[in-house]
Design a protein around this motif. Structure first.
Motif, PDB file in Angstrom:
ATOM      1  N   LYS A  12       3.026  -2.216   4.298  1.00 29.88           N
ATOM      2  CA  LYS A  12       2.086  -1.101   4.442  1.00 29.88           C
ATOM      3  C   LYS A  12       2.815   0.226   4.510  1.00 29.88           C
ATOM      4  CE  LYS A  12      -1.739  -0.695   4.851  1.00 29.88           C
ATOM      5  NZ  LYS A  12      -2.364   0.466   5.263  1.00 29.88           N
ATOM      6  N   ALA A  52       1.618   2.932   3.073  1.00 33.92           N
ATOM      7  CA  ALA A  52       0.652   4.035   2.971  1.00 33.92           C
ATOM      8  C   ALA A  52       0.599   4.858   4.251  1.00 33.92           C
ATOM      9  CB  ALA A  52      -0.741   3.488   2.673  1.00 33.92           C
ATOM     10  N   VAL A  68      -7.598  -3.869   0.551  1.00 32.78           N
ATOM     11  CA  VAL A  68      -6.562  -4.693   1.184  1.00 32.78           C
ATOM     12  C   VAL A  68      -7.153  -6.030   1.631  1.00 32.78           C
ATOM     13  CG1 VAL A  68      -5.108  -4.889   3.251  1.00 32.78           C
ATOM     14  CG2 VAL A  68      -5.052  -2.791   1.890  1.00 32.78           C
ATOM     15  N   THR A  79      -4.230   8.912   2.227  1.00 28.76           N
ATOM     16  CA  THR A  79      -5.666   8.730   1.982  1.00 28.76           C
ATOM     17  C   THR A  79      -6.317  10.109   2.050  1.00 28.76           C
ATOM     18  OG1 THR A  79      -6.282   8.355   4.302  1.00 28.76           O
ATOM     19  CG2 THR A  79      -5.664   6.416   2.990  1.00 28.76           C
ATOM     20  N   THR A 101       0.858  -1.190   0.000  1.00 28.59           N
ATOM     21  CA  THR A 101       0.000   0.000   0.000  1.00 28.59           C
ATOM     22  C   THR A 101       0.890   1.233   0.000  1.00 28.59           C
ATOM     23  OG1 THR A 101      -0.207   0.340   2.398  1.00 28.59           O
ATOM     24  CG2 THR A 101      -1.746  -1.215   1.370  1.00 28.59           C
ATOM     25  N   ILE A 146      -1.858  -1.130  -3.899  1.00 32.94           N
ATOM     26  CA  ILE A 146      -3.101  -0.439  -3.547  1.00 32.94           C
ATOM     27  C   ILE A 146      -2.702   0.960  -3.106  1.00 32.94           C
ATOM     28  CG2 ILE A 146      -5.086  -0.413  -1.984  1.00 32.94           C
ATOM     29  CD1 ILE A 146      -4.902  -3.491  -1.928  1.00 32.94           C
ATOM     30  N   SER A 147      -3.146   1.935  -3.880  1.00 35.03           N
ATOM     31  CA  SER A 147      -2.609   3.284  -3.679  1.00 35.03           C
ATOM     32  C   SER A 147      -3.681   4.340  -3.492  1.00 35.03           C
ATOM     33  CB  SER A 147      -1.743   3.640  -4.893  1.00 35.03           C
ATOM     34  OG  SER A 147      -1.244   4.955  -4.773  1.00 35.03           O
ATOM     35  N   MET A 182      -9.365   1.861   1.221  1.00 33.48           N
ATOM     36  CA  MET A 182      -8.089   1.126   1.239  1.00 33.48           C
ATOM     37  C   MET A 182      -8.243  -0.163   2.036  1.00 33.48           C
ATOM     38  SD  MET A 182      -4.235   2.369   2.238  1.00 33.48           S
ATOM     39  CE  MET A 182      -3.972   3.305   0.741  1.00 33.48           C
ATOM     40  N   ARG A 183      -8.896  -0.060   3.167  1.00 31.52           N
ATOM     41  CA  ARG A 183      -9.115  -1.252   3.993  1.00 31.52           C
ATOM     42  C   ARG A 183      -9.842  -2.347   3.194  1.00 31.52           C
ATOM     43  NH1 ARG A 183     -13.029  -3.884   5.609  1.00 31.52           N
ATOM     44  NH2 ARG A 183     -12.705  -5.384   7.293  1.00 31.52           N
TER      45      ARG A 183
END
Ligand code: CTP
Ligand code: CA
Length: 226
Positions: free
Chosen positions: A97, A99, A85, A22, A18, A58-59, A81-82
Motif C-alpha cells: 500500500k 498510496a 482493493v 486520492t 496501490t 490500483i492508482s 480505492m477501497r
C-alpha cells in the motif's frame, strides 16, 4: 531487455499495489488532495512485473504512464480505492500500500459549483476508511506491506502503524530529508519488520528502493515456506 534479464523469482505471487494520491471532492470542480506523485508505487509495480509477478496496480490520479504488463485500475477517491482493493484482494498474495490515501473527505459534496461569499468558509471533513487496516483484519497468508511518511519520530510512528494495522513490514521515510518523499525520483527509506529488524538505507533511486522492498517480500515468503 531488462525483463528478459531479470530472474522471475516472484512468478508465484499476485501483487496488489496501490499508488498515488486520492482526490476528495467538495464540488464538481474542487477537491482536497496531497503531493503524492505515485512514483514509488509505480516503481514497485514495474519491478514486480519484471520479476514475474502478476501485478494489479490500483492508482489515484498521477502523471505517470501505466507500466506494461500490469493490470491497471484507475480510481479517484479513497472510497473508490477501497472498493477496487477489496474486489481484487481475494486473488492477491501480496499487498503493498504505497498510496497516499486522504485520511478525510469533505462531509458534503455540493452538486453545483460553490459560489464565494463575503464570510470565511468552514468545510466539515469526515474520516475515510483505513484501507490497509481493513486488509490487516483479513490478512490470511498474504504478505502485507505499508508505508509511513513522517516528519518526526519516524521509527516510533512507523512501528506503531505496522503493529496497529497488522503489516508484515513497513517502509518509512522522513519527509524532512532532502531526496526523500513524494515528488522526486529518489527516496531514503527505513524498513522495519515484526522481528524487530531495522534496515536504514541510503539515498537511492525509487526503482532501486522498489527492488529492495521486493527482496524483503521474497525473504518473508521463503521463511514462511520453510
Ligand atoms: N492507509 C490506508 N488507508 C487510509 C490511510 C492510510 O490504507 N485511509 C495506508 C497507507 O497507504 C500507508 C499506511 O496506511 O501504507 C500508513 O499511512 P499513513 O498516512 O502514514 O498513516 P495513518 O495511519 O493514516 O496515520 P497519520 O496520517 O495520522 O500519520
Ligand atoms: Ca494518513
Amino acid at each position: 531487455i531488462e525483463t528478459l534479464l531479470t530472474e522471475k523469482d516472484l512468478a508465484e505471487e499476485h501483487l496488489l499495489v496501490t499508488a498515488g494520491p486520492t482526490r476528495e471532492p467538495f464540488d464538481p470542480v474542487r477537491f482536497i488532495t496531497n503531493y503524492s506523485s505515485g512514483k514509488m508505487g509505480y516503481a514497485i509495480a514495474t519491478m514486480a512485473r519484471r520479476r514475474g509477478a502478476t501485478v494489479t496496480l490500483i492508482s489515484g490520479p498521477t502523471q505517470l504512464p501505466v507500466p506494461s504488463g500490469v493490470r491497471f485500475l484507475s480510481v479517484s477517491s479513497a472510497r473508490e480505492m477501497r472498493d477496487a482493493v477489496m474486489t481484487t484482494l481475494p486473488e492477491a498474495t501480496v499487498v503493498i500500500k504505497a498510496a497516499a490515501v486522504a485520511d478525510y473527505r469533505p462531509a458534503v459534496r455540493q452538486e453545483q459549483k460553490m459560489k464565494k461569499k463575503d464570510e470565511d468558509l468552514t468545510l466539515k471533513l469526515e474520516r475515510n476508511p483505513d484501507i490497509i487496516q481493513e486488509i490487516g483484519k483479513q490478512k490470511e497468508n498474504r504478505i502485507l506491506v505499508g508505508f509511513a511518511m513522517e516528519s518526526e519520530h519516524l521509527v516510533e510512528h512507523a512501528i506503531g502503524k505496522m503493529v496497529a494495522k497488522n503489516m508484515d513490514f513497513i517502509v518509512a521515510n522522513d519527509v524532512t530529508k532532502q531526496g526523500a518523499g513524494f515528488q522526486g525520483d529518489t527516496n531514503i527509506i527505513t524498513i522495519l519488520d515484526r522481528e524487530g529488524e531495522m534496515e536504514e538505507l541510503p539515498l537511492m533511486d525509487k526503482m532501486a528502493a522498489a527492488g529492495i522492498i521486493l527482496d524483503k517480500v521474497r525473504e518473508i515468503r521463503d521463511t514462511r515456506r520453510n
